[in-house]
Design a protein around this motif. Sequence first.
Motif, PDB file in Angstrom:
ATOM      1  N   GLU A  62      35.120   5.382  29.329  1.00 20.61           N
ATOM      2  CA  GLU A  62      34.859   4.007  28.914  1.00 20.61           C
ATOM      3  C   GLU A  62      34.544   3.928  27.412  1.00 20.61           C
ATOM      4  N   ARG A  63      33.770   4.882  26.918  1.00 21.08           N
ATOM      5  CA  ARG A  63      33.431   4.910  25.492  1.00 21.08           C
ATOM      6  C   ARG A  63      34.691   5.081  24.647  1.00 21.08           C
ATOM      7  N   HIS A  86      37.770   4.341  25.550  1.00 21.35           N
ATOM      8  CA  HIS A  86      38.586   3.138  25.730  1.00 21.35           C
ATOM      9  C   HIS A  86      38.101   2.001  24.829  1.00 21.35           C
ATOM     10  N   HIS A  87      36.782   1.782  24.794  1.00 22.27           N
ATOM     11  CA  HIS A  87      36.241   0.713  23.945  1.00 22.27           C
ATOM     12  C   HIS A  87      36.442   1.015  22.463  1.00 22.27           C
ATOM     13  N   LYS A  88      36.318   2.289  22.096  1.00 21.93           N
ATOM     14  CA  LYS A  88      36.526   2.666  20.697  1.00 21.93           C
ATOM     15  C   LYS A  88      37.972   2.418  20.290  1.00 21.93           C
ATOM     16  N   ARG A  89      38.903   2.765  21.166  1.00 17.44           N
ATOM     17  CA  ARG A  89      40.319   2.559  20.882  1.00 17.44           C
ATOM     18  C   ARG A  89      40.643   1.063  20.814  1.00 17.44           C
ATOM     19  N   LEU A  90      40.060   0.279  21.703  1.00 17.74           N
ATOM     20  CA  LEU A  90      40.283  -1.175  21.681  1.00 17.74           C
ATOM     21  C   LEU A  90      39.761  -1.801  20.396  1.00 17.74           C
ATOM     22  N   SER A  91      38.571  -1.398  19.981  1.00 14.30           N
ATOM     23  CA  SER A  91      38.012  -1.977  18.762  1.00 14.30           C
ATOM     24  C   SER A  91      38.821  -1.565  17.543  1.00 14.30           C
ATOM     25  N   ARG A  98      32.225  -2.014  38.063  1.00  7.48           N
ATOM     26  CA  ARG A  98      32.391  -1.669  36.652  1.00  7.48           C
ATOM     27  C   ARG A  98      33.856  -1.416  36.361  1.00  7.48           C
ATOM     28  N   THR A 133      38.306   1.324  32.503  1.00  7.88           N
ATOM     29  CA  THR A 133      39.476   1.026  31.678  1.00  7.88           C
ATOM     30  C   THR A 133      40.276  -0.029  32.433  1.00  7.88           C
ATOM     31  N   TYR A 134      41.502  -0.275  31.977  1.00  5.22           N
ATOM     32  CA  TYR A 134      42.332  -1.234  32.690  1.00  5.22           C
ATOM     33  C   TYR A 134      42.673  -0.746  34.100  1.00  5.22           C
ATOM     34  N   ASN A 166      42.026  -3.690  17.580  1.00  8.85           N
ATOM     35  CA  ASN A 166      41.699  -5.071  17.236  1.00  8.85           C
ATOM     36  C   ASN A 166      41.411  -5.208  15.750  1.00  8.85           C
TER      37      ASN A 166
END
Length: 82
Positions: A58-59, A61-66, A17, A20-21, A69
Amino acid sequence: MKNIHCLVFGHDFKVTRNVTYHVKEYACKTCNKQLTTNSSGNLIELTPKLKEINDVLERIHHKRLSKTNLQRFNCELLVFSH
C-alpha cells in the motif's frame, strides 16, 4: 454463536481496506474472519506476515500514485515567457 451463523449461512465478507486497485482486505461481519487476495486473485486467510506485506504494498502504491499525479500536474502548468 457467531461461528454457528457462518457455518450455516456462510460468511458475509465486506471490504475493510483497499491496498491497491486489485488487492483488498476483507472481514466477515459476524465472526471477524479476515481474508486478503493473493497474487493469483484468490482469497486467503490474512496472516500477520501478509498484513505486513499489504502495508508495504500500500505504501509503494500510494507513493507511485502521488508521483504520477505530480508529474501530471507539472505537465498541465502554463508556461509564460516574455
